[in-house]
Design an enzyme around this catalytic site. Structure first.
Site, mmCIF file in Angstrom:
data_model
loop_
_atom_site.group_PDB
_atom_site.id
_atom_site.type_symbol
_atom_site.label_atom_id
_atom_site.label_comp_id
_atom_site.label_asym_id
_atom_site.label_seq_id
_atom_site.Cartn_x
_atom_site.Cartn_y
_atom_site.Cartn_z
ATOM 1 N N ASN A 104 -17.729 -23.890 1.413
ATOM 2 C CA ASN A 104 -16.149 -22.985 2.106
ATOM 3 C C ASN A 104 -15.667 -24.455 3.019
ATOM 4 O OD1 ASN A 104 -15.030 -21.348 3.968
ATOM 5 N ND2 ASN A 104 -16.257 -22.503 5.351
ATOM 6 N N ASP B 296 -13.440 -2.578 0.106
ATOM 7 C CA ASP B 296 -12.624 -3.964 -0.252
ATOM 8 C C ASP B 296 -13.834 -4.477 -1.261
ATOM 9 O OD1 ASP B 296 -10.662 -4.218 1.057
ATOM 10 O OD2 ASP B 296 -11.742 -4.782 2.782
ATOM 11 N N LYS C 155 -9.893 -4.064 11.160
ATOM 12 C CA LYS C 155 -11.232 -3.592 10.501
ATOM 13 C C LYS C 155 -12.376 -3.734 10.766
ATOM 14 C CE LYS C 155 -8.819 -5.188 5.796
ATOM 15 N NZ LYS C 155 -9.591 -5.825 4.143
ATOM 16 N N GLY D 24 -15.390 -15.576 4.940
ATOM 17 C CA GLY D 24 -14.357 -14.447 6.065
ATOM 18 C C GLY D 24 -15.349 -13.188 5.652
ATOM 19 N N SER E 254 0.720 -1.323 0.160
ATOM 20 C CA SER E 254 -0.175 0.074 -0.151
ATOM 21 C C SER E 254 1.588 1.486 -0.064
ATOM 22 C CB SER E 254 -1.308 -0.049 0.761
ATOM 23 O OG SER E 254 -2.119 -0.968 1.054
HETATM 24 P P1 ATR Z 1 -10.719 -12.845 5.500
HETATM 25 O O1 ATR Z 1 -11.483 -11.966 6.468
HETATM 26 O O2 ATR Z 1 -9.243 -12.064 4.434
HETATM 27 O O3 ATR Z 1 -12.103 -13.476 4.187
HETATM 28 P P2 ATR Z 1 -11.071 -14.922 7.285
HETATM 29 O O4 ATR Z 1 -12.017 -14.390 7.831
HETATM 30 O O5 ATR Z 1 -9.901 -15.625 7.768
HETATM 31 O O6 ATR Z 1 -10.506 -13.978 6.014
HETATM 32 O O7 ATR Z 1 -11.264 -16.222 6.410
HETATM 33 C C1 ATR Z 1 -11.125 -16.679 5.129
HETATM 34 C C2 ATR Z 1 -11.780 -17.826 4.947
HETATM 35 O O8 ATR Z 1 -10.731 -18.703 4.310
HETATM 36 C C3 ATR Z 1 -12.304 -18.880 5.592
HETATM 37 O O9 ATR Z 1 -13.288 -19.599 5.224
HETATM 38 C C4 ATR Z 1 -11.749 -20.393 5.278
HETATM 39 O O10 ATR Z 1 -12.120 -21.311 5.678
HETATM 40 P P3 ATR Z 1 -12.984 -22.856 6.843
HETATM 41 O O11 ATR Z 1 -14.134 -21.688 7.523
HETATM 42 O O12 ATR Z 1 -12.776 -23.562 7.013
HETATM 43 O O13 ATR Z 1 -11.515 -21.779 7.820
HETATM 44 C C5 ATR Z 1 -11.175 -20.314 4.103
HETATM 45 N N1 ATR Z 1 -9.941 -21.686 4.494
HETATM 46 C C6 ATR Z 1 -8.462 -20.827 4.572
HETATM 47 N N2 ATR Z 1 -8.150 -21.772 5.077
HETATM 48 C C7 ATR Z 1 -8.095 -22.611 4.233
HETATM 49 C C8 ATR Z 1 -8.099 -24.144 4.004
HETATM 50 N N3 ATR Z 1 -7.039 -24.956 3.845
HETATM 51 N N4 ATR Z 1 -9.163 -24.329 2.966
HETATM 52 C C9 ATR Z 1 -10.291 -24.636 2.420
HETATM 53 N N5 ATR Z 1 -10.350 -23.376 3.064
HETATM 54 C C10 ATR Z 1 -9.475 -22.402 3.554
#
Ligand code: ATR
Length: 525
Positions: free
Chosen positions: A400, A354, A318, A379, A271
């Protein structure tokens, strides 16, 4: 004076609220009828420690004159506090030297006079407010004046009359008390509650009402129709500047306007490169710097104190940052996340670019209306995607790994949910990856099997490091049109610059600069 009520259910929560609110409000009202185990000396002490200028009002509202805060958890007590206990509390208020003690006219002239003479004997500076509330309607102007005179006859320092406004005329009736009181040399607080009363809340201070009640965004209102502190201050600034707050002139447009990134960690953020490149191309003085924050509340105070014009907010702040701002844009409120702060003459407003950045990246390539978008993840980024897609007339569906989380997000948007291992069954126009799978250094991992990518015409990955994730490489090989996460990143940044400066950002230059830096990182230079 703008007063924010403290309506929390417990002492601990009330102290938390005081520490947040006292630095930004002119006064706080301790609603001792709602703070269950409220310990007055400690609450007042917390207010004094949080701000040496905030004024403290102590109130122990009668149940028949109180509207209970909405969504209060646990439910506030409805039983009256015994009269003797209430008088003891108000006397303690006087002994502790709080700025105001509020007692209802309905408690009787004798009690009010007892309190006034106690205050005089104690030589305390506490001013006594005699209050009257109608939580159902607004009486006629003649009746309101009778009530005013009944309050006046007890010889208080301030008279407070609050009614429920149902019509525009009710606003005028309640407001007419203010010039009436002024002509009689009396200090008054008067306003109408409820949706219809918002006009009187905005106008009363301009006419000379001694106090206006407001809430912080996300805070619990103590009565319906309360405006936020930010909105209230903006009205004052626009119409009358009646409530100047301790503030020094804002730098003029010709002076440098600086910007910050608040996050943790921020070391690898691109950024600063993107924004500083844009600021110099836009011929604007000022600089954008990244700060690794450990105390978000203190960081926000820093923005105010240093007259920082704007801030980006990133992981993990955030959501947390929202409670320290004066106002929140409706889209950011709906998303429950702020990634951009704009400082306008000391009023901090939170926005979210975003979702705008993501939608711009999509709209550069296709028209979302009527199309189906499979969103991987549940997320904050998935939420922003679903929000933008639904708003643009597209149809999101959530995919998900963790089913409960995915189902909850899908239910929020009223859209279908698929578990990640069922992704092969989905046929949609667009696949969007919002998970972190494939982020550097996971160069050979993808959230889905390459064989299912032929089900989608477009594939977007929000990851921009690496520029081409395994998902995007697989998608290209299957003949899908791909959209890089770099596009979302650039457009969310351009949205921030537009909010901060009012000018269109040099998107092509920003894209080129960030792309070159990412390519250099990827090639190890
Ligand atoms: P952000 O705010 O950037 O969206 P987050 O709130 O941490 O980040 O969300 C990340 C998402 O990626 C989550 O939905 C997570 O799935 P889970 O709800 O099952 O935890 C998903 N995610 C992260 N690592 C993953 C992986 N190895 N395989 C599948 N989904 C994954």
């Amino acid at each position: 004076m703008i007063c924010v009520p403290i309506t929390e259910a417990t002492q601990a929560e009330a102290i938390g609220a005081i520490l947040r609110i006292a630095p930004v409000a002119d006064a706080i009202e301790l609603r001792m009828d709602l703070i269950r185990d409220g310990d007055l000396p400690h609450l007042i002490d917390a207010a004094r420690r949080a701000s040496d200028r905030v004024r403290v009002i102590v109130t122990c509202r009668r149940p028949d004159e109180a509207i209970l805060p909405v969504n209060a958890d646990p439910a506030p007590r409805k039983k009256a506090i015994p009269k003797a206990a209430k008088m003891k509390l108000l006397k303690e208020t006087i002994r502790l030297g709080a700025d105001f003690a509020d007692i209802e006219l309905a408690e009787g002239e004798k009690s009010i006079r007892t309190l006034l003479s106690f205050r005089n004997r104690q030589k305390s500076k506490t001013q006594i407010i005699v209050s009257w509330h109608d939580i159902v309607s607004t009486p006629s102007p003649a009746r309101l004046k009778e009530i005013f005179r009944a309050c006046e006859s007890t010889e208080p320092d301030v008279i407070k009359i609050v009614t429920m406004a149902k019509t525009p005329q009710d606003n005028l009736n309640i407001l007419s008390l203010i010039p009436y009181a002024k002509a009689r040399g009396r200090k008054i607080i008067a306003m109408g509650m409820g949706e219809a009363g918002k006009l009187s809340r905005a106008m009363a201070p301009l006419l000379g009402s001694a106090l206006a009640f407001a809430v912080l965004p996300g805070g619990k209102a103590s009565a319906p129709g309360q405006l936020s502190v930010g909105v209230m201050r903006r009205i004052q600034n626009l119409l009358g500047n009646d409530f100047p707050r301790t503030q020094h002139p804002h730098p003029g447009a010709e002076e440098a306007q600086n910007f910050v990134l608040l996050g943790n960690p921020v070391r690898h953020s691109l950024s600063p490169l993107m924004h500083n490149t844009a600021l110099s191309a836009m011929n604007l003085k000022g600089h954008y710097s990244a700060y690794c924050v450990t105390d978000v509340e203190a960081a926000i105070a820093g923005i105010r104190g240093l007259n920082i014009r704007g801030a980006s907010v990133t992981i993990p702040f955030k959501t947390e940052v929202m409670e320290y701002l004066d106002d929140i844009d409706p889209d950011a409120r709906a998303l429950g996340a702020v990634n951009t702060i704009v400082n306008t003459n000391g009023i901090l407003t939170g926005y979210n670019t975003d979702w705008l950045g993501l939608m711009q990246a999509i709209q550069d390539v296709l028209t979302p209306r009527g199309k189906t978008f499979a969103i991987l993840g549940a997320g904050g980024t998935a939420r922003a995607a679903a929000y933008g897609i639904a708003k643009a007339g597209g149809h999101p569906l959530i995919v998900n790994r963790t089913q409960d989380k995915g189902r909850a997000l899908a239910a929020h948007f009223g859209c279908p949910f698929y578990p990640l291992d069922g992704v092969g069954k989905i046929k949609a126009d667009v696949l969007i990856n919002t998970t972190s799978v494939g982020l550097y250094p996971q160069l050979s991992v993808s959230p889905v099997d390459a064989s299912i990518l032929s089900h989608f015409a477009y594939v977007l990955d929000v990851i921009y490091n690496p520029l081409k994730t395994k998902l995007l490489r697989d998608a290209e090989a299957k003949g899908c049109q791909t959209i890089s996460g770099l596009e979302m990143f650039i457009h969310q940044g351009a949205g921030q610059l537009k909010l901060w400066t009012g000018q269109d950002a040099p998107v092509a230059l920003m894209r080129k600069t960030v792309r070159e830096r990412l390519e250099a990182i990827e090639s190890g230079n």
